[in-house]
Write a protein that holds these residues in place. Structure first.
Motif, PDB file in Angstrom:
ATOM      1  N   GLY A 168       0.820  -1.203   0.000  1.00  0.00           N
ATOM      2  CA  GLY A 168       0.000   0.000   0.000  1.00  0.00           C
ATOM      3  C   GLY A 168       0.854   1.251   0.000  1.00  0.00           C
ATOM      4  O   GLY A 168       0.574   2.225  -0.719  1.00  0.00           O
ATOM      5  N   TYR A 169       1.920   1.242   0.795  1.00  0.00           N
ATOM      6  CA  TYR A 169       2.839   2.378   0.830  1.00  0.00           C
ATOM      7  C   TYR A 169       3.492   2.581  -0.536  1.00  0.00           C
ATOM      8  O   TYR A 169       3.608   3.723  -1.018  1.00  0.00           O
ATOM      9  CB  TYR A 169       3.918   2.150   1.890  1.00  0.00           C
ATOM     10  CG  TYR A 169       5.012   3.185   1.865  1.00  0.00           C
ATOM     11  CD1 TYR A 169       4.795   4.463   2.348  1.00  0.00           C
ATOM     12  CD2 TYR A 169       6.274   2.880   1.337  1.00  0.00           C
ATOM     13  CE1 TYR A 169       5.798   5.429   2.312  1.00  0.00           C
ATOM     14  CE2 TYR A 169       7.277   3.837   1.308  1.00  0.00           C
ATOM     15  CZ  TYR A 169       7.033   5.108   1.793  1.00  0.00           C
ATOM     16  OH  TYR A 169       8.034   6.054   1.748  1.00  0.00           O
ATOM     17  N   THR A 170       3.904   1.501  -1.172  1.00  0.00           N
ATOM     18  CA  THR A 170       4.544   1.602  -2.485  1.00  0.00           C
ATOM     19  C   THR A 170       3.606   2.238  -3.497  1.00  0.00           C
ATOM     20  O   THR A 170       4.016   3.092  -4.295  1.00  0.00           O
ATOM     21  CB  THR A 170       4.980   0.209  -2.970  1.00  0.00           C
ATOM     22  OG1 THR A 170       5.891  -0.366  -2.027  1.00  0.00           O
ATOM     23  CG2 THR A 170       5.656   0.285  -4.330  1.00  0.00           C
ATOM     24  N   VAL A 171       2.352   1.834  -3.477  1.00  0.00           N
ATOM     25  CA  VAL A 171       1.359   2.426  -4.379  1.00  0.00           C
ATOM     26  C   VAL A 171       1.249   3.929  -4.138  1.00  0.00           C
ATOM     27  O   VAL A 171       1.179   4.727  -5.079  1.00  0.00           O
ATOM     28  CB  VAL A 171      -0.004   1.726  -4.186  1.00  0.00           C
ATOM     29  CG1 VAL A 171      -1.115   2.493  -4.885  1.00  0.00           C
ATOM     30  CG2 VAL A 171       0.050   0.293  -4.717  1.00  0.00           C
ATOM     31  N   ASP A 172       1.263   4.338  -2.869  1.00  0.00           N
ATOM     32  CA  ASP A 172       1.192   5.765  -2.556  1.00  0.00           C
ATOM     33  C   ASP A 172       2.419   6.513  -3.080  1.00  0.00           C
ATOM     34  O   ASP A 172       2.307   7.641  -3.576  1.00  0.00           O
ATOM     35  CB  ASP A 172       1.098   5.966  -1.041  1.00  0.00           C
ATOM     36  CG  ASP A 172      -0.274   5.604  -0.487  1.00  0.00           C
ATOM     37  OD1 ASP A 172      -1.255   5.606  -1.258  1.00  0.00           O
ATOM     38  OD2 ASP A 172      -0.361   5.317   0.722  1.00  0.00           O
ATOM     39  N   VAL A 173       3.592   5.905  -2.950  1.00  0.00           N
ATOM     40  CA  VAL A 173       4.817   6.552  -3.435  1.00  0.00           C
ATOM     41  C   VAL A 173       4.755   6.740  -4.946  1.00  0.00           C
ATOM     42  O   VAL A 173       5.137   7.793  -5.478  1.00  0.00           O
ATOM     43  CB  VAL A 173       6.061   5.733  -3.036  1.00  0.00           C
ATOM     44  CG1 VAL A 173       7.308   6.277  -3.716  1.00  0.00           C
ATOM     45  CG2 VAL A 173       6.242   5.752  -1.518  1.00  0.00           C
TER      46      VAL A 173
END
Length: 334
Positions: A168-173
């Motif tokens: 999820g964090y990667t998608v946000d980045v």
């Protein structure tokens, strides 16, 4: 007045036409799964090489499968490590959700996850009860702390597994990478976790997201899905029906209860969460899975910033679903 009118006409005649948005697609393989990015812009300012560089940067910080990653350095350290921005941000969110969910989400569950065979190493047999009890002494996010630029632990055996939040964090980045280039119409997906904003062009049609029901033959109603229309936000799903290990009669799903050391045992089949960003949704979908239906619905009533779609099994084995009011308002009538 005449001079002003002529000046205006001249500007209108000779100024360049407004650039038209086009659709661009990028896809590839990362973090043990696939990613797909669709964005609408006047030119292809975001390239596959740029995406790959950012993914490699995140893996060097958060991946348990990269031997010298920061998270592995922390796990092998006696006391802790100096953390980069990725590790600090993700651990900060993990600690926040740990407290908010009364420990149903706990990133220090790594020793148990590894013991049950869901880590980087293969295991030949399930852990013995005595092993589980010993490992539980090393689990608990109250044993880790962010202090300045460092991430420290209270005892050497405390390890982190951020897989429940890192995608999820990667998608946000990746979404932020688009935003920095003034791209505001996109859909970013990695491993089923999604961040979306804006509309399709040139049609102006809102983005649609399909949410699959479990693709298993032993659950009634498999294959049905909901379609939602989301102006902006993160959408993630956690399920207990795909990843599991089995040794003879011993079977374990991949979501391990950090309080008991065994897989969560409840009626939940999957939870889809909508939040402002994908990292938040990704953390809470796991926690809601662990709570069970009644506690999850009570929790969602207190957290109006989260919307969710929950699939569960009734006592008779039939599959059923329910959702928050906010989620229902996003459903596209088919």
């Amino acid at each position: 007045m005449l001079y002003t009118l002529l000046l205006f006409l001249g500007y209108s005649l000779f100024s360049p036409k407004q650039a038209v948005k086009q659709v661009y697609h990028l896809d590839g393989y990362a973090q043990g799964t696939t990613y797909s990015i669709t964005y609408y812009a006047t030119d292809s300012t975001i390239t596959r090489q740029r995406i790959s560089q950012k993914l490699a940067e995140i893996d060097a910080s958060l991946s348990l499968y990269v031997p010298q990653s920061l998270i592995n350095q922390f796990n092998h350290a006696t006391r802790g490590v100096v953390a980069d921005q990725h590790l600090r941000l993700v651990v900060h969110k993990a600690l926040q959700v740990y407290r908010d969910t009364d420990g149903h989400f706990d990133a220090t569950v790594e020793p148990l996850v590894r013991a049950w065979g869901f880590g980087a190493q293969h295991v030949e047999a399930p852990p013995a009860p005595a092993t589980i009890q010993a490992l539980l002494l090393q689990v608990g996010s109250d044993k880790i702390h962010l202090r300045g630029d460092s991430l420290v632990k209270d005892q050497p055996g405390v390890h982190l597994d951020l897989n429940g939040i890192a995608q999820g964090y990667t998608v946000d980045v990746l979404a932020e990478l688009l935003e920095q280039q003034h791209i505001h119409d996109y859909l970013v997906e990695l491993g089923g976790e999604i961040r979306v904003r804006g509309r399709k062009w040139p049609s102006g049609e809102p983005m649609r997201i399909g949410i699959e029901r479990p693709d298993t033959t032993d659950l009634p109603g498999a294959g049905m899905r909901q379609i939602i229309r989301l102006p902006a936000g993160g959408v993630t799903t956690s399920g207990n029906y795909r990843k599991f290990k089995q040794w003879g009669s011993v079977k374990s799903a991949h979501l391990i209860n950090p309080k008991t050391g065994y897989a969560f045992q409840n009626e939940m089949v999957s939870v889809t969460v909508i939040a402002r960003d994908a990292m938040t949704a990704d953390a809470y979908d796991n926690a809601l899975m662990g709570m069970g239906l009644t506690k999850a619905l009570t929790f969602l009533k207190r957290h109006r910033d989260l919307q969710a779609y929950l699939i569960y099994q009734r006592p008779d084995g039939a599959m059923a679903d329910t959702s928050t009011l906010g989620f229902q308002k996003l459903i596209v009538q088919q």
